[in-house]
Design a protein around this motif. Sequence first.
Motif, PDB file in Angstrom:
ATOM      1  N   LEU A   1       0.769  -0.778   0.089  1.00 29.43           N
ATOM      2  CA  LEU A   1      -0.716  -0.365  -0.336  1.00 29.43           C
ATOM      3  C   LEU A   1       0.984   1.358  -0.063  1.00 29.43           C
ATOM      4  O   LEU A   1       0.037   2.116  -0.751  1.00 29.43           O
ATOM      5  CB  LEU A   1      -0.565  -0.147   1.519  1.00 29.43           C
ATOM      6  CG  LEU A   1      -1.764  -0.919   0.991  1.00 29.43           C
ATOM      7  CD1 LEU A   1      -3.006  -0.844   2.889  1.00 29.43           C
ATOM      8  CD2 LEU A   1      -2.893  -1.241   0.369  1.00 29.43           C
ATOM      9  N   ALA A   2       1.230   1.080   0.796  1.00 27.74           N
ATOM     10  CA  ALA A   2       3.297   2.551   0.750  1.00 27.74           C
ATOM     11  C   ALA A   2       4.251   1.850   1.321  1.00 27.74           C
ATOM     12  O   ALA A   2       4.307   0.501   1.502  1.00 27.74           O
ATOM     13  CB  ALA A   2       2.581   2.843   1.537  1.00 27.74           C
TER      14      ALA A   2
ATOM     15  N   VAL B   1     -11.594   9.453  12.505  1.00 23.96           N
ATOM     16  CA  VAL B   1      -9.872  10.748  12.216  1.00 23.96           C
ATOM     17  C   VAL B   1      -8.802   9.651  12.132  1.00 23.96           C
ATOM     18  O   VAL B   1      -8.639   8.421  13.408  1.00 23.96           O
ATOM     19  CB  VAL B   1      -9.739  11.295  13.124  1.00 23.96           C
ATOM     20  CG1 VAL B   1      -8.299  11.813  12.917  1.00 23.96           C
ATOM     21  CG2 VAL B   1     -10.440  12.938  13.555  1.00 23.96           C
ATOM     22  N   GLY B   2      -8.015   9.036  10.941  1.00 23.61           N
ATOM     23  CA  GLY B   2      -6.745   8.463  10.607  1.00 23.61           C
ATOM     24  C   GLY B   2      -5.764   8.725  10.160  1.00 23.61           C
ATOM     25  O   GLY B   2      -5.673   9.156   9.561  1.00 23.61           O
ATOM     26  N   GLY B   3      -4.514   7.935  11.258  1.00 18.62           N
ATOM     27  CA  GLY B   3      -3.001   8.809  11.006  1.00 18.62           C
ATOM     28  C   GLY B   3      -2.152   7.836  10.075  1.00 18.62           C
ATOM     29  O   GLY B   3      -2.072   6.582  11.440  1.00 18.62           O
ATOM     30  N   GLY B   4      -1.814   8.613   9.417  1.00 20.91           N
ATOM     31  CA  GLY B   4      -0.481   7.028   9.003  1.00 20.91           C
ATOM     32  C   GLY B   4      -1.362   5.589   9.698  1.00 20.91           C
ATOM     33  O   GLY B   4      -2.356   5.442   8.289  1.00 20.91           O
TER      34      GLY B   4
ATOM     35  N   GLY C   1      -4.311  10.850   7.274  1.00 19.55           N
ATOM     36  CA  GLY C   1      -3.414  12.094   6.887  1.00 19.55           C
ATOM     37  C   GLY C   1      -2.104  10.842   6.284  1.00 19.55           C
ATOM     38  O   GLY C   1      -2.632   9.723   7.251  1.00 19.55           O
ATOM     39  N   ALA C   2      -1.463  11.396   5.881  1.00 17.67           N
ATOM     40  CA  ALA C   2      -0.350  10.697   6.113  1.00 17.67           C
ATOM     41  C   ALA C   2       1.130  12.128   6.590  1.00 17.67           C
ATOM     42  O   ALA C   2       0.343  13.137   6.061  1.00 17.67           O
ATOM     43  CB  ALA C   2      -0.182  10.389   5.526  1.00 17.67           C
TER      44      ALA C   2
ATOM     45  N   LEU D   1      -0.003   7.484   2.329  1.00 20.62           N
ATOM     46  CA  LEU D   1      -1.441   7.386   2.201  1.00 20.62           C
ATOM     47  C   LEU D   1      -2.071   6.482   1.912  1.00 20.62           C
ATOM     48  O   LEU D   1      -1.551   6.171   0.804  1.00 20.62           O
ATOM     49  CB  LEU D   1      -2.139   8.562   1.599  1.00 20.62           C
ATOM     50  CG  LEU D   1      -3.857   9.631   1.907  1.00 20.62           C
ATOM     51  CD1 LEU D   1      -3.067   9.894   3.702  1.00 20.62           C
ATOM     52  CD2 LEU D   1      -3.629  10.178   1.179  1.00 20.62           C
ATOM     53  N   ILE D   2      -2.477   5.764   2.831  1.00 21.10           N
ATOM     54  CA  ILE D   2      -3.466   4.320   2.212  1.00 21.10           C
ATOM     55  C   ILE D   2      -5.147   4.700   2.538  1.00 21.10           C
ATOM     56  O   ILE D   2      -5.432   5.277   3.066  1.00 21.10           O
ATOM     57  CB  ILE D   2      -2.571   2.949   3.361  1.00 21.10           C
ATOM     58  CG1 ILE D   2      -3.669   3.487   5.180  1.00 21.10           C
ATOM     59  CG2 ILE D   2      -1.437   2.846   2.923  1.00 21.10           C
ATOM     60  CD1 ILE D   2      -3.626   2.170   5.908  1.00 21.10           C
TER      61      ILE D   2
END
Length: 273
Positions: free
Chosen positions: A10-11, A104-107, A132-133, A139-140
């Motif tokens: 994915l990243a 909210v999702g980070g990384g 966010g990333a 970003l996934i």
Amino acid sequence: MFTILKKQELAPSVKLFVVQAPLIARKCQPGQFVILRIDENGERIPLTIADFDRAAGTITLIFQEVGHTTRQLGRLSAGDALLDLAGPLGKATHIEKFGTVVCVGGGIGVAPVYPIARAYKEAGNKVISIIGARNADLLILEQEMAAISDVLYITTDDGSKGRKGLVIDPLKEMLAAGEKIDLVMAIGPVIMMKSVAEVTRPYGVHTIVSLNPIMVDGTGMCGGCRVSVGNKNKFACVDGPEFNAHEVDFDGLMARQKMYHSYERREHRCGGD
Ligand code: FES
């Protein structure tokens, strides 16, 4: 044995596995996790279930290669199998129709947020998602989150995708504008979850964080996920992983995490044991 049916990158250093696990797929709920071992000498690692397909009997796991075991896991391919997979574990997310829910999702935290946001949506909520990333490459699940959100905000630290800034920025603006928000759910780095809690606290908006990123072995025995919540000691893997964000002692949690940093840096330099 639990066969890996699909592998996807994915990243950089973030991998997705679809794994054959019919019994877990039949029972699991959003917010729950599994513990896996690659082989009989491997350590146990907890991973949140990022998706599941009950009809196909599969679950989806997303992980970041941050240490010896996750790097070893990342070298497996479709067709390989995991030795064991225990679960579903942890308390499932409480899902009901709240009204407007901000997710909210980070990384890598976007992975556990996704099935929860989808369940909120299926329960009839208006879902506003903020993911966010550090940059666009990291970003996934952008398309997946877009598909189950009424509104999707994207932020990156360097502005290479979406707005330049932090995931808390759109949340701050919505609250300042008086937008009615009934619940906020946040998963990501501890510092991000603390920031979300501080943003919503003055407005009295109920906020939930999932402390799965701090789990180590997921058994309740290592103590790595101990955290003070409402002045009581809790273990994220046994008592959570979700807690009222306004009751979590994030400063104490971050101080304890720092104790592990020198060890982790050594692991990175040595490439594991
Ligand atoms: Fe080890 Fe919770 S992760 S006690």
